[in-house]
Design an enzyme around this catalytic site. Structure first.
Site, PDB file in Angstrom:
ATOM      1  N   ASP A  40      -0.497 -42.337 -49.004  1.00 47.09           N
ATOM      2  CA  ASP A  40       0.823 -41.961 -48.381  1.00 47.09           C
ATOM      3  C   ASP A  40       0.679 -41.447 -47.090  1.00 47.09           C
ATOM      4  OD1 ASP A  40       3.389 -40.419 -48.564  1.00 47.09           O
ATOM      5  OD2 ASP A  40       2.310 -38.499 -48.329  1.00 47.09           O
ATOM      6  N   ASP A  42       3.223 -39.307 -44.712  1.00 47.93           N
ATOM      7  CA  ASP A  42       3.484 -37.959 -44.095  1.00 47.93           C
ATOM      8  C   ASP A  42       2.836 -37.023 -44.812  1.00 47.93           C
ATOM      9  OD1 ASP A  42       5.461 -39.524 -42.809  1.00 47.93           O
ATOM     10  OD2 ASP A  42       7.132 -38.868 -44.013  1.00 47.93           O
ATOM     11  N   ASP A  68      20.317 -33.437 -31.470  1.00 41.18           N
ATOM     12  CA  ASP A  68      20.175 -34.128 -32.785  1.00 41.18           C
ATOM     13  C   ASP A  68      18.844 -33.936 -33.233  1.00 41.18           C
ATOM     14  OD1 ASP A  68      22.653 -35.298 -32.474  1.00 41.18           O
ATOM     15  OD2 ASP A  68      21.780 -37.232 -31.525  1.00 41.18           O
ATOM     16  N   THR A 147       4.871 -45.714 -48.413  1.00 43.52           N
ATOM     17  CA  THR A 147       5.810 -44.405 -47.729  1.00 43.52           C
ATOM     18  C   THR A 147       7.222 -45.046 -47.946  1.00 43.52           C
ATOM     19  OG1 THR A 147       6.085 -43.243 -45.837  1.00 43.52           O
ATOM     20  CG2 THR A 147       5.454 -45.863 -45.559  1.00 43.52           C
ATOM     21  N   ALA A 148       7.707 -43.879 -48.129  1.00 41.32           N
ATOM     22  CA  ALA A 148       9.489 -44.085 -47.925  1.00 41.32           C
ATOM     23  C   ALA A 148       9.872 -44.383 -46.584  1.00 41.32           C
ATOM     24  CB  ALA A 148      10.301 -42.601 -48.513  1.00 41.32           C
ATOM     25  N   LYS A 192       7.177 -45.867 -55.721  1.00 47.44           N
ATOM     26  CA  LYS A 192       5.885 -46.249 -54.925  1.00 47.44           C
ATOM     27  C   LYS A 192       4.898 -46.914 -56.085  1.00 47.44           C
ATOM     28  CE  LYS A 192       5.804 -42.951 -51.037  1.00 47.44           C
ATOM     29  NZ  LYS A 192       4.990 -41.585 -50.585  1.00 47.44           N
TER      30      LYS A 192
END
Length: 290
Positions: A40, A42, A68, A147-148, A192
């Site tokens: 992964d 993060d 932002d 990972t996303a 995943k």
């Protein structure tokens, strides 16, 4: 007249033979083509959320405002405090991400990712996790990021670290430009595990021989799909599961407290869905466009 020892010391041919004879043989692990390691990103490979650091890079280049960015960070913190994901957040995250890349040339985005990695992300790699990844490479195994995060960012991280490759969320492209649509959905949770199984089939890997590393209980489908799961900087639920299942736990954090704003990191889709969606929603509210 030169003495014999003087001739030996200045004879390059002789010196080469002596050096070769004195060389120590290094025993390298035999390559294992049936094994791979899946990491992964993060909070596992990098401190915080890669998509947040990417947003910081955009803000520095005036492509994303400071307000932002602050709202983005607040959104991630709020997501972590809620501790839940839902379809609305994920759908809003898709919309926000796709609206940014729609019409952009793939090469331009990749170049931007490379710049931002070197400028913002490189110093945030967990060296302990990188060492784990390099050990798998030294053993002749493939090492993949899963990972996303958009696959373009993930590939840059993998390339910079010398890893085999990356699996990430894929945006549709036509003629070298993004269309504003996803191919499939976010690579998160069960997706995943599906990606790992598909890659194993493609590469001839035996999942029982493979390893997986993550910080989040959201990645349990991936962790339980392989023979050697590992917890890295784990959240509470994953730490409990690792202890109960006797999985190795690697914690490279200095101290056990994690500051949400200083190190924004919502696991898996949380980084994208929680951070972007909540941040965009707040931004819309602030601008009166909601």
């Amino acid at each position: 007249m030169r003495h014999f020892w003087q001739r030996q010391a200045t004879d390059p041919v002789n010196a080469g033979k002596v050096a070769a004879e004195a060389a120590e043989t290094v025993s390298w692990p035999a390559p294992d083509p049936t094994a791979a390691a899946f990491f992964d990103v993060d909070n596992t490979m990098i401190r915080g959320a890669s998509i947040y650091h990417f947003a910081r890079g955009l803000a520095k280049r005036k492509l994303f405002t400071t307000r932002d960015l602050a709202m983005f960070a607040w959104g991630q913190a709020a997501f972590r405090l809620r501790g839940a994901e839902n379809a609305d957040h994920i759908g809003s995250a898709k919309e926000a991400a796709l609206s940014f890349v729609a019409g952009m040339a793939v090469d331009d985005l990749v170049h931007l990712c490379e710049e931002i990695y070197d400028d913002v992300m490189a110093d945030r790699i967990w060296q302990g996790t990188r060492t784990l990844a390099l050990a798998h490479l030294d053993a002749g195994q493939q090492v993949w990021l899963v990972t996303a995060t958009p696959v373009e960012i993930a590939r840059v991280i993998a390339n910079r670290l010398g890893l085999t490759g990356a699996l990430g969320t894929v945006a549709e492209t036509v003629d070298g430009h993004y269309t504003g649509r996803l191919v499939g959905s976010l690579l998160h949770g069960p997706a995943k595990a599906e990606a790992v199984r598909a890659l194993a089939l493609k590469e001839g890997l035996e999942l029982a021989n493979c390893s997986a590393y993550s910080d989040s209980h959201n990645d349990l489908p991936m962790l339980t799909a392989v023979g050697h799961p590992h917890a890295v900087n784990p959240d509470g639920e994953l730490r409990d599961r690792a202890r109960a299942s006797d999985w190795p736990v690697h914690d490279f954090r200095t101290g056990r407290k994690v500051t949400l704003i200083a190190l924004p990191a919502a696991a898996g889709a949380g980084a994208l869905a929680g951070g972007v969606a909540a941040g965009i929603a707040l931004r819309r509210h602030y601008r009166g466009t909601a």
